[in-house]
Design a protein around this motif. Structure first.
Motif, short mmCIF file in Angstrom:
data_model
loop_
_atom_site.label_atom_id
_atom_site.label_comp_id
_atom_site.label_asym_id
_atom_site.label_seq_id
_atom_site.Cartn_x
_atom_site.Cartn_y
_atom_site.Cartn_z
N ASP A 81 -7.03 -9.16 -14.07
CA ASP A 81 -6.18 -10.03 -12.71
C ASP A 81 -6.08 -11.30 -12.22
N ALA A 118 -10.46 3.20 -3.72
CA ALA A 118 -9.97 3.84 -4.78
C ALA A 118 -9.44 5.46 -5.01
N TYR A 125 2.28 4.83 -6.77
CA TYR A 125 2.66 3.70 -7.25
C TYR A 125 4.13 3.36 -6.62
N TYR A 161 -3.87 2.54 -14.18
CA TYR A 161 -4.60 2.38 -13.14
C TYR A 161 -3.68 1.51 -12.30
N VAL A 207 -2.60 -0.91 -8.05
CA VAL A 207 -3.25 -1.57 -6.71
C VAL A 207 -2.17 -1.79 -5.81
N HIS A 229 -6.91 -4.12 -1.26
CA HIS A 229 -6.36 -3.65 -2.17
C HIS A 229 -7.01 -2.59 -2.67
N ASP A 286 -6.61 1.10 -5.03
CA ASP A 286 -6.73 1.11 -6.24
C ASP A 286 -6.08 2.44 -6.25
N PHE A 292 -5.64 5.49 -9.48
CA PHE A 292 -6.18 5.61 -10.88
C PHE A 292 -5.95 7.55 -11.42
#
Length: 128
Positions: free
Chosen positions: A60, A75, A88, A111, A113, A121, A123, A125
């Motif tokens: 990233d 996460a 997302y 994945y 973010v 941030h 995550d 996943f």
């Protein structure tokens, strides 16, 4: 199904100094771990991981780090790769910021973010 908090991740400048600090707090970090770019342990069913800045910016490049900001990440495990995409979309459609759209990561996970209101941030996943 709702995502489940699965991992607390910290991005570090100096892996050796960081792991020494957390060992002082009693975390069972393996010997020689400071040679790695990613270190992960499980405590009481929760995972904690440390990644070097270089590792994170490797996948990233837009990511920047300020002292005290943007170093802690949460996460959330999703049930499937499709759920990563769906959550997302749900979050970004609700007006929150997406940082990195879903992708199939080289480590075998779907994945994505997102960014919380304080700039952290987060995550999403799932194993592929």
């Amino acid at each position: 199904m709702t995502p489940k908090l699965d991992l607390i991740g910290l991005v570090v400048k100096d892996m050796a100094a960081t792991l020494t600090f957390y060992r002082l707090l009693g975390l069972p970090i393996p010997d020689e771990a400071e040679k790695e770019r990613h270190v992960e342990i499980t405590i009481g069913g929760m995972r904690i991981a440390w990644d070097t800045q270089e590792l994170v910016t490797g996948f990233d490049p837009s990511r920047t780090f300020l002292d005290g900001k943007g170093r802690l990440g949460l996460a959330f495990r999703c049930d499937s790769p499709a759920d990563v995409d769906s959550f997302y979309a749900t979050v970004t459609e609700a007006g929150y910021t997406g940082h990195k759209e879903p992708w199939d990561a080289f480590w075998g996970q779907r994945y994505a973010v997102i960014i919380d209101p304080d700039g952290n941030h987060i995550d999403l996943f799932a194993d592929v």
